[in-house]
Write a protein that holds these residues in place. Structure first.
Motif, mmCIF file in Angstrom:
data_model
loop_
_atom_site.group_PDB
_atom_site.id
_atom_site.type_symbol
_atom_site.label_atom_id
_atom_site.label_comp_id
_atom_site.label_asym_id
_atom_site.label_seq_id
_atom_site.Cartn_x
_atom_site.Cartn_y
_atom_site.Cartn_z
ATOM 1 N N GLY A 179 0.813 -1.212 0.000
ATOM 2 C CA GLY A 179 0.000 0.000 0.000
ATOM 3 C C GLY A 179 0.848 1.264 0.000
ATOM 4 N N PHE A 180 2.141 1.125 0.244
ATOM 5 C CA PHE A 180 3.030 2.296 0.261
ATOM 6 C C PHE A 180 3.934 2.353 -0.970
ATOM 7 C CE2 PHE A 180 1.837 1.901 4.705
ATOM 8 C CZ PHE A 180 1.612 3.218 5.063
ATOM 9 N N GLU A 181 3.615 1.537 -1.996
ATOM 10 C CA GLU A 181 4.473 1.435 -3.183
ATOM 11 C C GLU A 181 4.783 2.790 -3.811
ATOM 12 O OE1 GLU A 181 1.882 -0.453 -2.545
ATOM 13 O OE2 GLU A 181 2.518 -2.550 -2.737
ATOM 14 N N ARG A 205 10.341 10.852 1.945
ATOM 15 C CA ARG A 205 10.040 11.883 2.952
ATOM 16 C C ARG A 205 8.638 11.737 3.549
ATOM 17 N NH1 ARG A 205 6.776 15.267 0.037
ATOM 18 N NH2 ARG A 205 7.397 15.376 -2.162
ATOM 19 N N GLU A 206 7.786 10.934 2.907
ATOM 20 C CA GLU A 206 6.446 10.688 3.449
ATOM 21 C C GLU A 206 6.444 9.558 4.482
ATOM 22 O OE1 GLU A 206 3.601 11.730 -0.322
ATOM 23 O OE2 GLU A 206 4.759 9.869 -0.452
ATOM 24 N N LEU A 207 7.587 8.926 4.688
ATOM 25 C CA LEU A 207 7.638 7.753 5.554
ATOM 26 C C LEU A 207 8.310 8.069 6.884
ATOM 27 C CD1 LEU A 207 8.935 5.125 2.956
ATOM 28 C CD2 LEU A 207 6.556 5.639 3.528
ATOM 29 N N SER A 208 7.943 7.315 7.920
ATOM 30 C CA SER A 208 8.617 7.414 9.213
ATOM 31 C C SER A 208 9.989 6.737 9.109
ATOM 32 C CB SER A 208 7.785 6.707 10.271
ATOM 33 O OG SER A 208 7.783 5.313 10.028
ATOM 34 N N GLY A 209 10.820 6.942 10.119
ATOM 35 C CA GLY A 209 12.147 6.325 10.146
ATOM 36 C C GLY A 209 12.079 4.809 10.072
ATOM 37 N N GLY A 210 11.125 4.225 10.793
ATOM 38 C CA GLY A 210 10.975 2.774 10.778
ATOM 39 C C GLY A 210 10.578 2.259 9.412
ATOM 40 N N MET A 211 9.702 2.998 8.757
ATOM 41 C CA MET A 211 9.254 2.568 7.422
ATOM 42 C C MET A 211 10.398 2.679 6.413
ATOM 43 S SD MET A 211 5.571 4.431 7.632
ATOM 44 C CE MET A 211 4.690 3.794 6.234
ATOM 45 N N LYS A 212 11.215 3.731 6.527
ATOM 46 C CA LYS A 212 12.368 3.858 5.628
ATOM 47 C C LYS A 212 13.324 2.688 5.820
ATOM 48 C CE LYS A 212 12.656 8.485 6.400
ATOM 49 N NZ LYS A 212 13.047 9.885 6.358
ATOM 50 N N MET A 213 13.494 2.282 7.078
ATOM 51 C CA MET A 213 14.356 1.130 7.350
ATOM 52 C C MET A 213 13.778 -0.135 6.725
ATOM 53 S SD MET A 213 17.061 -0.127 8.437
ATOM 54 C CE MET A 213 17.800 1.348 9.150
ATOM 55 N N ARG A 214 12.450 -0.267 6.751
ATOM 56 C CA ARG A 214 11.820 -1.431 6.127
ATOM 57 C C ARG A 214 12.060 -1.450 4.612
ATOM 58 N NH1 ARG A 214 7.982 -3.697 9.625
ATOM 59 N NH2 ARG A 214 7.998 -2.561 11.591
ATOM 60 N N VAL A 215 12.006 -0.286 3.989
ATOM 61 C CA VAL A 215 12.289 -0.189 2.550
ATOM 62 C C VAL A 215 13.733 -0.613 2.291
ATOM 63 C CG1 VAL A 215 12.452 1.348 0.542
ATOM 64 C CG2 VAL A 215 10.626 1.698 2.227
ATOM 65 N N ILE A 248 10.449 1.881 20.562
ATOM 66 C CA ILE A 248 9.276 1.089 20.180
ATOM 67 C C ILE A 248 9.397 0.638 18.723
ATOM 68 C CG2 ILE A 248 6.763 1.179 19.802
ATOM 69 C CD1 ILE A 248 6.634 2.925 22.360
ATOM 70 N N THR A 249 9.833 1.556 17.864
ATOM 71 C CA THR A 249 10.036 1.211 16.458
ATOM 72 C C THR A 249 11.115 0.131 16.333
ATOM 73 O OG1 THR A 249 9.423 3.440 15.801
ATOM 74 C CG2 THR A 249 10.654 2.150 14.196
ATOM 75 N N ARG A 250 12.151 0.296 17.124
ATOM 76 C CA ARG A 250 13.247 -0.666 17.123
ATOM 77 C C ARG A 250 12.769 -2.055 17.547
ATOM 78 N NH1 ARG A 250 19.050 0.878 19.798
ATOM 79 N NH2 ARG A 250 20.108 -1.075 19.289
ATOM 80 N N PHE A 251 11.940 -2.089 18.561
ATOM 81 C CA PHE A 251 11.380 -3.343 19.054
ATOM 82 C C PHE A 251 10.544 -4.023 17.959
ATOM 83 C CE2 PHE A 251 7.733 -5.466 21.149
ATOM 84 C CZ PHE A 251 8.425 -6.481 21.787
ATOM 85 N N LYS A 252 9.713 -3.215 17.268
ATOM 86 C CA LYS A 252 8.875 -3.784 16.197
ATOM 87 C C LYS A 252 9.727 -4.309 15.062
ATOM 88 C CE LYS A 252 5.320 -0.386 16.347
ATOM 89 N NZ LYS A 252 4.508 0.405 15.430
ATOM 90 N N LEU A 253 10.758 -3.556 14.695
ATOM 91 C CA LEU A 253 11.620 -3.989 13.599
ATOM 92 C C LEU A 253 12.393 -5.255 13.961
ATOM 93 C CD1 LEU A 253 12.619 -0.530 12.247
ATOM 94 C CD2 LEU A 253 11.854 -2.407 10.825
HETATM 95 P P1 ADP Z 1 6.829 0.660 12.203
HETATM 96 O O1 ADP Z 1 8.085 0.847 11.451
HETATM 97 O O2 ADP Z 1 6.934 -0.320 13.286
HETATM 98 O O3 ADP Z 1 5.643 0.447 11.291
HETATM 99 P P2 ADP Z 1 6.631 3.457 12.363
HETATM 100 O O4 ADP Z 1 6.914 4.427 13.459
HETATM 101 O O5 ADP Z 1 7.502 3.445 11.196
HETATM 102 O O6 ADP Z 1 6.577 2.019 12.990
HETATM 103 O O7 ADP Z 1 5.159 3.711 11.850
HETATM 104 C C1 ADP Z 1 4.031 3.289 12.589
HETATM 105 C C2 ADP Z 1 2.846 3.174 11.646
HETATM 106 O O8 ADP Z 1 2.344 4.481 11.354
HETATM 107 C C3 ADP Z 1 3.248 2.575 10.302
HETATM 108 O O9 ADP Z 1 3.140 1.162 10.283
HETATM 109 C C4 ADP Z 1 2.273 3.233 9.358
HETATM 110 O O10 ADP Z 1 1.114 2.429 9.210
HETATM 111 C C5 ADP Z 1 1.920 4.532 10.029
HETATM 112 N N1 ADP Z 1 2.625 5.684 9.366
HETATM 113 C C6 ADP Z 1 3.769 6.268 9.764
HETATM 114 N N2 ADP Z 1 4.097 7.291 8.957
HETATM 115 C C7 ADP Z 1 3.129 7.328 8.006
HETATM 116 C C8 ADP Z 1 2.908 8.143 6.855
HETATM 117 N N3 ADP Z 1 3.731 9.142 6.509
HETATM 118 N N4 ADP Z 1 1.825 7.910 6.108
HETATM 119 C C9 ADP Z 1 0.975 6.929 6.461
HETATM 120 N N5 ADP Z 1 1.119 6.123 7.524
HETATM 121 C C10 ADP Z 1 2.192 6.315 8.273
#
Ligand code: ADP
Ligand code: ADP
Length: 223
Positions: free
Chosen positions: A121-123, A128-138, A163-168
């Motif tokens: 869903g984030f394809e 810059r639209e992503l959180s740090g954890g999401m960037k790490m997942r990419v 918390i993000t670290r724990f989830k990752l």
């Molecule tokens: P995690 O990496 O464990 O998913 P994050 O802190 O990266 O934790 O993000 C938590 C959740 O918040 C993500 O799984 C996502 O669903 C949502 N999220 C974070 N940033 C965005 C964003 N920019 N747009 C949409 N959803 C977001």
């Protein structure tokens, strides 16, 4: 079975600093091996030598490989280093693109990995639209997309909140338990090394050497 052996590997930089001295280490196929030790003990240097980014001063690296196979590695740094203007999909496609794989041919592998790192869903999002954890997942998906022989991770989660670290950590463990790729994971966190790995190589500084190897009986049980 052994994938890579470091034999009496040493590294002295041109400034005279000895980062590694006489390191012997064997990485087996399917290992999740943690390199654990204090700052400055040579963990990153060891990882860079395995990646071929740094040449050892002494000693050898023996890859056990079938003829014709590349000894390719995937690398995940603490900073995700994504292309800022490219979508999540295109960032993960990039290593395959560099090997000449078209976008449509890459699509099944890219989509499957994005699903595995919980980014379906984030394809079309850009970094810059992503959180740090999401960037790490990419970044993890990008490193795995070429099916490297070994995934090298250099304190990948150190800059993330707890918390993000724990989830990752949970999701990386789950991914590894399902796919059993080979990982070398640099950390100074005892928690991470015990939670994630089946083998821990403890390193000591002055100069960087292997202090002890710990075999963790079973992978941490999934709840
Ligand atoms: P995690 O990496 O464990 O998913 P994050 O802190 O990266 O934790 O993000 C938590 C959740 O918040 C993500 O799984 C996502 O669903 C949502 N999220 C974070 N940033 C965005 C964003 N920019 N747009 C949409 N959803 C977001
Ligand atoms: P760690 O990852 O365990 O913190 P490093 O491998 O980064 O340790 O560094 C080991 C030692 O080598 C340190 O003393 C560091 O300052 C030194 N070092 C690392 N890279 C270089 C370099 N390019 N030139 C000179 N010294 C370096």
């Amino acid at each position: 079975k052994p994938l890579l052996s470091l034999r009496a590997v040493g590294k002295t930089f041109s400034n005279g600093v000895t980062a590694l001295s006489n390191v012997d280490m064997t990485i087996r196929e399917g290992d999740f091996l943690s390199l654990l030790g204090p700052s400055g003990c040579g963990k990153s240097t060891a990882l860079r030598i395995i990646a071929g980014l740094t040449a050892p001063t002494t000693g050898t690296l023996d890859w056990s490989r079938k003829p014709g196979e590349e000894s390719s590695v995937g690398f995940v740094f603490q900073e995700p280093t994504l292309l800022p203007w490219a979508s999540v999909f295109d960032n993960v496609w990039l290593p395959l693109r560099l090997k000449g794989v078209s976008r449509s041919d890459a699509a099944p592998a890219v989509s499957q990995l994005l699903e595995r790192v919980h980014l379906s869903g984030f394809e079309n999002a850009v970094p810059r639209e992503l959180s740090g954890g999401m960037k790490m997942r990419v970044s993890i998906a990008r490193a795995l997309v070429t099916k490297p022989r070994v995934l090298l991770m250099d304190e990948p989660f150190a800059a993330l909140d707890e918390i993000t670290r724990f989830k990752l950590n949970n999701d990386l463990l789950e991914l590894w338990q399902d796919e059993r790729f080979t990982v070398v994971f640099v950390t100074h966190s005892v928690f991470e090394s015990v939670f994630l790995s089946n083998r821990i190589v403890v390193m000591a500084a002055r100069p960087g050497r292997v202090f002890q190897e710990v075999e963790v009986d079973a992978p941490y049980p999934r709840d």
